[in-house]
Design a protein around this motif. Structure first.
Motif, PDB file in Angstrom:
ATOM      1  N   CYS A 110     -13.172 101.890  -3.808  1.00 39.59           N
ATOM      2  CA  CYS A 110     -12.764 100.718  -2.610  1.00 39.59           C
ATOM      3  C   CYS A 110     -11.737 101.345  -2.141  1.00 39.59           C
ATOM      4  O   CYS A 110     -11.101 102.208  -2.435  1.00 39.59           O
ATOM      5  CB  CYS A 110     -12.116  99.415  -3.514  1.00 39.59           C
ATOM      6  N   TYR A 124      -8.136 101.683  -0.076  1.00 40.29           N
ATOM      7  CA  TYR A 124      -6.878 101.544  -0.849  1.00 40.29           C
ATOM      8  C   TYR A 124      -6.388 100.197  -0.316  1.00 40.29           C
ATOM      9  O   TYR A 124      -6.598  99.890   0.815  1.00 40.29           O
ATOM     10  CB  TYR A 124      -5.955 102.784  -0.397  1.00 40.29           C
ATOM     11  N   ILE A 125      -5.363  99.850  -0.983  1.00 38.79           N
ATOM     12  CA  ILE A 125      -4.476  98.653  -0.678  1.00 38.79           C
ATOM     13  C   ILE A 125      -3.179  98.726   0.340  1.00 38.79           C
ATOM     14  O   ILE A 125      -2.344  99.657  -0.028  1.00 38.79           O
ATOM     15  CB  ILE A 125      -4.028  97.674  -1.855  1.00 38.79           C
ATOM     16  N   GLN A 135      -5.876  92.591  -8.130  1.00 39.14           N
ATOM     17  CA  GLN A 135      -4.819  93.597  -8.743  1.00 39.14           C
ATOM     18  C   GLN A 135      -4.062  92.523 -10.099  1.00 39.14           C
ATOM     19  O   GLN A 135      -4.097  92.861 -11.190  1.00 39.14           O
ATOM     20  CB  GLN A 135      -3.832  93.883  -7.910  1.00 39.14           C
ATOM     21  N   ASN A 185      -9.914  95.453  -1.402  1.00 36.50           N
ATOM     22  CA  ASN A 185     -10.133  96.414  -2.718  1.00 36.50           C
ATOM     23  C   ASN A 185     -10.570  95.446  -3.697  1.00 36.50           C
ATOM     24  O   ASN A 185      -9.906  94.586  -3.861  1.00 36.50           O
ATOM     25  CB  ASN A 185      -8.865  96.932  -2.785  1.00 36.50           C
ATOM     26  N   CYS A 186     -11.699  95.564  -4.263  1.00 37.83           N
ATOM     27  CA  CYS A 186     -12.225  94.731  -5.304  1.00 37.83           C
ATOM     28  C   CYS A 186     -12.145  95.176  -6.710  1.00 37.83           C
ATOM     29  O   CYS A 186     -12.326  94.693  -7.708  1.00 37.83           O
ATOM     30  CB  CYS A 186     -14.004  94.599  -5.099  1.00 37.83           C
ATOM     31  N   ASN A 220      -6.525  90.983  -2.225  1.00 35.61           N
ATOM     32  CA  ASN A 220      -6.371  92.055  -2.838  1.00 35.61           C
ATOM     33  C   ASN A 220      -5.098  91.932  -3.703  1.00 35.61           C
ATOM     34  O   ASN A 220      -5.195  92.559  -5.043  1.00 35.61           O
ATOM     35  CB  ASN A 220      -5.607  93.109  -1.672  1.00 35.61           C
ATOM     36  N   ASN A 239      -4.502 101.491  -6.459  1.00 34.17           N
ATOM     37  CA  ASN A 239      -4.524 102.445  -5.458  1.00 34.17           C
ATOM     38  C   ASN A 239      -4.004 101.722  -4.417  1.00 34.17           C
ATOM     39  O   ASN A 239      -4.609 100.880  -3.483  1.00 34.17           O
ATOM     40  CB  ASN A 239      -5.999 102.759  -4.933  1.00 34.17           C
ATOM     41  N   TYR A 240      -2.848 102.268  -3.724  1.00 33.83           N
ATOM     42  CA  TYR A 240      -2.257 101.795  -2.426  1.00 33.83           C
ATOM     43  C   TYR A 240      -1.918 102.798  -1.469  1.00 33.83           C
ATOM     44  O   TYR A 240      -1.919 103.989  -1.619  1.00 33.83           O
ATOM     45  CB  TYR A 240      -0.779 101.207  -3.184  1.00 33.83           C
TER      46      TYR A 240
END
Length: 272
Positions: free
Chosen positions: A174, A176-177, A91, A168-169, A87, A260-261
């Motif tokens: 995807c 969320y991280i 990012q 998460n790609c 992840n 997106n976390y």
């Protein structure tokens, strides 16, 4: 009667000993030091805060395979480390070069993440290591008999369907991280699975149909087939226990969307 009583007492003593051993094992896991899992957590944190991670990446590249393998001595530790690395790497790379996502196949196949002296691809991290040497395009039904030494050293013992709700790609659809921590991995994977499935699934009882993520279709072997998918949906309260709906797999939105976390309550203090 006395013999039966003695048998029951022996059974209870054995059960208590097993519980005590399990508690000690869990406590040992919580007390163990995971320095490179901590670095993997920092990789995610720096991505979230859009900070430079070159020093972290240098340390992850420099650790020996032997040292890292000794630290990642359980599937929980392996999953925590490699999910964070995946992840965080996605990012960081795409924040600098978002155009790479235009050819997703090439992006995931490219050897571009250096860990323990090897430059490896995101595909190798996901399918070779985290999924225990599953062949990417074969629905999670076939393992790779030709996995190399590096992959065999670090891979998990078996595929865990929940990891698909943690990776998460970079695409809009995807999961969320979150930041994962080895001693709390099972609880955290349960929590992220519940979050994702309840956010993305729709149950229509009148039609006896449930709309779910395409991840279930692409990796159905990791979930135990269609019956296993329904078991997942029951476990995470997407469908009632007695329901047996047909599955409808939703389209996946591959639009690039970074940042997106989410936070997890399990191991929250340790995950910071």
């Amino acid at each position: 009667m006395k013999m039966l009583t003695n048998i029951v007492l022996l059974f209870l003593a054995s059960l208590l000993a097993m519980c005590s051993s399990a508690e000690k094992s869990q406590q040992a896991s919580h007390n163990k030091s995971y320095p490179h899992v901590e670095l993997s957590k920092e990789l995610v944190r720096t991505a979230k805060e859009q900070q430079d991670a070159s020093e972290i990446m240098d340390k992850l590249a420099a650790v020996s395979a032997e040292e890292l393998s000794a630290e990642l001595d359980t599937d929980e530790a392996k999953k925590a480390f490699w999910i964070n690395v995946y992840n965080g790497s996605v990012q960081h790379i795409l924040m600098k070069q978002p155009e790479l996502f235009e050819d997703r196949g090439a992006f995931f196949k490219k050897d571009q993440v250096r860990i323990a002296g090897e430059i490896i691809s995101l595909d190798k991290i996901e399918h070779g290591i985290i999924r225990g040497s599953k062949i990417k395009w074969l629905l999670g039904l076939v393992s790779d008999p030709f996995a190399d030494k590096y992959e065999r050293t670090f891979r998990t013992d078996s595929a865990d369907g929940r990891i698909h709700f943690a990776l998460n790609c970079g695409a809009k659809s995807c999961p969320y991280i979150a930041i994962y921590n080895a001693p709390y991995m099972n609880e955290q994977l349960d929590e992220i699975a519940r979050q994702f499935l309840n956010r993305t699934s729709t149950y229509e009882p009148d039609e006896e149909k449930v709309f779910v993520t395409s991840l279930f279709s692409w990796f159905r072997g990791d979930f135990g087939g269609k019956s296993g998918i329904r078991d997942f949906l029951r476990k995470y309260d997407v469908i009632p226990e007695e329901a047996d709906p047909s599955l409808s797999f939703q389209d996946y939105d591959w639009t690039l969307e970074l940042g997106n976390y989410t936070d997890l309550s399990a191991g929250k203090t340790a995950a910071k």
